[in-house]
Structure formats: C-alpha cells, structure tokens
Design an enzyme around this catalytic site. Structure first.
Site, PDB file in Angstrom:
ATOM      1  CB  THR A 136       1.212  -3.803   6.489  1.00  0.00           C
ATOM      2  OG1 THR A 136      -0.186  -4.142   5.784  1.00  0.00           O
ATOM      3  CG2 THR A 136       1.644  -2.427   6.635  1.00  0.00           C
ATOM      4  CG  ASP A 137      -1.596  -7.889   4.023  1.00  0.00           C
ATOM      5  OD1 ASP A 137      -2.221  -7.173   4.913  1.00  0.00           O
ATOM      6  OD2 ASP A 137      -2.522  -7.901   2.896  1.00  0.00           O
TER       7      ASP A 137
ATOM      8  CG  ASP B 138      -1.152  -7.124  -2.036  1.00  0.00           C
ATOM      9  OD1 ASP B 138      -1.900  -6.068  -1.893  1.00  0.00           O
ATOM     10  OD2 ASP B 138      -0.950  -8.061  -1.030  1.00  0.00           O
TER      11      ASP B 138
ATOM     12  CB  THR C  91       1.970 -10.414  15.601  1.00  0.00           C
ATOM     13  OG1 THR C  91       2.624 -11.450  15.661  1.00  0.00           O
ATOM     14  CG2 THR C  91       0.756 -10.606  14.959  1.00  0.00           C
TER      15      THR C  91
ATOM     16  CB  THR D 291       0.714 -20.422  23.226  1.00  0.00           C
ATOM     17  OG1 THR D 291      -0.733 -20.262  23.524  1.00  0.00           O
ATOM     18  CG2 THR D 291       1.595 -19.311  23.398  1.00  0.00           C
ATOM     19  CD  GLN D 292      -5.340 -21.984  19.162  1.00  0.00           C
ATOM     20  OE1 GLN D 292      -6.220 -21.616  19.308  1.00  0.00           O
ATOM     21  NE2 GLN D 292      -5.120 -23.172  18.711  1.00  0.00           N
ATOM     22  CB  CYS D 293      -1.895 -17.064  24.676  1.00  0.00           C
ATOM     23  SG  CYS D 293      -3.015 -17.972  25.359  1.00  0.00           S
TER      24      CYS D 293
ATOM     25  CB  THR E 116      -0.876  -0.067   1.319  1.00  0.00           C
ATOM     26  OG1 THR E 116      -1.795  -1.375   1.240  1.00  0.00           O
ATOM     27  CG2 THR E 116      -1.685   1.182   1.552  1.00  0.00           C
TER      28      THR E 116
HETATM   29  N1  ASP Z   1      -2.076  -5.841   0.958  1.00  0.00           N
HETATM   30  C1  ASP Z   1      -1.138  -5.023   1.200  1.00  0.00           C
HETATM   31  C2  ASP Z   1       0.076  -5.751   1.373  1.00  0.00           C
HETATM   32  O1  ASP Z   1       0.478  -6.370   2.246  1.00  0.00           O
HETATM   33  C3  ASP Z   1      -1.575  -4.119   2.466  1.00  0.00           C
HETATM   34  C4  ASP Z   1      -0.490  -3.235   2.967  1.00  0.00           C
HETATM   35  O2  ASP Z   1       0.498  -2.953   2.229  1.00  0.00           O
HETATM   36  O3  ASP Z   1      -0.630  -2.589   4.073  1.00  0.00           O
HETATM   37  O4  ASP Z   1       0.940  -5.445   0.186  1.00  0.00           O
END
Ligand code: ASP
Length: 354
Positions: free
Chosen positions: A92-93, A60, A169, A280-282, A16
């Site tokens: 970010t993903d 992406d 995360t 752990t899932q926590c 993004t």
């Molecule tokens: N779908 C985008 C990516 O991870 C989301 C982002 O950049 O925030 O490339």
C-alpha cells in the site's frame, strides 16, 4: 455483469497482502503463491479463470522504482491480448505512485487494471486481503451489456472504494479504508453489490490501439515549503545539478513567500530550463496562482500550475513527460492539462501569460 469466460491475470508484486505469519517465529513471510487457492479457497468459486505471475523477488512497496513500473507494463503488454483484465497485488505504501505511473505509461487502455493490497496479511484472521482481492478480481471481470469492460482504467480498489488510480493518496496507515481520492469522485463503491458510477469512468477509444510507453526520467526534485524554510536549504535544493523538473509544494491555492531571494531563486531555475510545477499541500482544491499576490509572483517567475493533481501523480507525470523528451514548452502545456483524467482542467493556461 461478471463475464464467466473472462481470463484475468493476477500479478503479485509483494506487500503486506501476500504475507503469512510464521507460527513458530511470529514474523511475517511472503506466502507461496502457488498455494493461492489453499489460502483463498473462495477463488475456486469464481467461474472465470485467474492465472497468476509472481514478481521475483517480491518486494515491499517502499522498494518500488520506475524499473518496477516498467516490469509491470512489460508484463501487461506481453499478456494484453490474452487477458480481459489485470489485478496487481501491491504494497500500500507506494501503490498510488504505481497506479499514477501506469496510467501514463499505458495509453488508450482498453482493459481494467485494478491495484489492490491489504492492511493485514492474508494469513491473519481479521485480514482485509481476501475481500480486497476477491472484489478486485470481480471488477476486472465485470463487463457491460455489449461486452466492454466496465472499468477500463488503472484503478485502486481498497475496502469499499473503487478509485481512479492517479487521483489517489494513501491517507491512512491504520484503518482498512486506506486510500482517498479527494478531488475526484469514486468510480464505484462495493457493498452488498458493486455499484459503479459510469458517468465518471473513462471510455477509451476502442478503435485506437493501446500504446505502451517505457521512457521515464527520474531527474526530479521536490521542495516542500514551510514557514521559516531556510534560504540555504532552498538554494541547495535549487542548485542541484542535473535536475529537469521540480515539484514545488506550496500553501493553499498555490501560494509561496514573496521574499525576493525565494522568487529570484525560482526564476533562476526556470530560466535554466527546469520545469517547476506548483501543487498545493492541501488535499482538497486546486492551485490558482491568480488568486493572491503570493501566487502571482510564482506565475510571473514561470511556474506551471499542477491544478489539483496529487503529489504522486505530479511526480509520475513529470517523469513521463521529461522522459519523452518533449520541448520544454510542450511539457509545460501538457503538465497543465489532464492527459488521463489525473487532474481538473484550469483556466490558468489562458491567464498564465502574465
Ligand atoms: N510496507 C508495506 C508495503 O507497502 C505495507 C503494505 O503493503 O501495506 O509493501
């Protein structure tokens, strides 16, 4: 102090952050990085030099694969001596996966590698991209009084948080503070000033060379438990051919059902040579398989504790260790101890002899 003679390499992979709105269609398109300065005129106010490299094609980050991690490591290795620090613009993903992988693939890192991105494209009025990029560049160029970088780590800078990359995360798909490091403190905070917490930042051995690694093995599966998980689902995941490692996402402090069919299935794949890692899932806290009977059974079956590692780090570390073809027992030992600050050391290694 920002080194005015610093040379920083900015690597744009996509996401993004690098999008602008097409005024006619309203859709988001990657902007031409050659015009970076016109989009962010503030960059010209830096006294240090910023060069850039653009991935071709830009992607992406949902498209990221270990091949892209290798491309990044190759780019950094090829430019390592020429630059004081690196900033990676990334979607970010999957940014936490990439940061985790790079932390293992670049051994004894001497220079900052700061990943950042944005929740809103650079071409939007309320964008967080400019601030994130500018702060990331400053961190990459920051040096201490003897000229060593302040943050010689793979880290993520997002909004105000400077975090160890392999502890992060993506926790928020909506807000600007998208990343969390639940089990390790911030390396720094950016506000009016960037304040570092030097005692939690790693110091590399500057006498030792930096080593770049490229071997990763993707033959990894994951199994996330939930109440009522179906025996056939578990068995079909565990009987998959050609799996070398399994991340088992358990409850609480590393607990799983005691049903004999489940424990037997786990014991069976461990016997076949698959490395099974318990995380752990926590979000907060660590696996302690000694605490409850439901954890002890996993321990007895030969499952390894992933301590407080994130899912992202457990995946990257397992790919890295299996890729290096260590003996199975050696991989188990290395999974249990922190290699690059990615997890907290536990006493399980002493106790895991059950
Ligand atoms: N779908 C985008 C990516 O991870 C989301 C982002 O950049 O925030 O490339």
């Amino acid at each position: 102090m920002i080194d005015v003679n610093a040379h920083i390499l900015l690597i744009y992979t996509g996401g993004t952050i690098g999008m602008v709105e097409n005024i006619e269609t309203g859709s988001l398109e990657p902007f031409d990085f050659a015009h970076l300065n016109s989009h962010i005129p503030e960059l010209q106010r830096f006294r240090f030099q910023v060069d850039h490299i653009v991935f071709n094609p830009v992607i992406d980050s949902s498209e990221v694969t270990p091949e892209h991690w290798k491309m990044l490591v190759r780019t950094i290795e090829g430019n390592y001596d020429r630059y004081d620090g690196f900033v990676i613009l990334h979607g970010t993903d999957t940014m936490s996966y990439t940061a985790s992988a790079l932390s293992f693939m670049i051994e004894n890192l001497h220079k900052p590698i700061v990943l950042t991105g944005a929740q809103l494209p650079i071409g939007k009025l309320r964008t967080d991209a400019k601030e994130n990029l500018i702060t990331a560049l400053e961190i990459a160029a920051d040096k201490d009084s003897v000229g060593n970088p302040i943050v010689p780590e793979v880290c993520i800078l997002f909004q105000n948080d400077l975090l160890r990359g392999n502890r992060t995360t993506k926790a928020n798909a909506e807000n600007f503070n998208a990343f969390k490091s639940y089990n390790y403190p911030n390396l720094g905070k950016s506000g009016i000033q960037i304040r570092y917490d030097r005692k939690v930042i790693r110091t590399p051995d500057y006498e030792k060379k930096t080593i770049f690694h490229y071997r990763l093995d993707t033959r990894i599966a994951t199994l996330k438990l939930f109440p009522g998980i179906n025996k056939h689902v578990v068995e079909s995941i565990l009987s998959m051919k050609n799996i070398k490692g399994l991340i088992l996402e358990t409850y609480g402090s590393g607990n799983a059902p005691l049903s004999p069919w489940f424990i037997d299935a786990i014991r069976e794949i461990v016997k076949k040579g698959v490395i099974v890692v318990n995380i752990t899932q926590c979000n907060i806290g660590m696996v302690d398989m000694q605490r409850y009977e439901t954890g002890r059974e996993l321990l007895k079956a030969g499952v390894v504790s992933g301590s407080d590692a994130t899912f992202e780090t457990a995946i990257a570390k397992l790919m890295f260790l299996i890729g290096h073809k260590y003996e199975k027992e050696e991989i188990k030992i290395r999974m249990r101890v922190p290699l690059v600050g990615e997890m907290t050391r536990t006493d399980d290694k002493v106790n895991e002899k059950i």
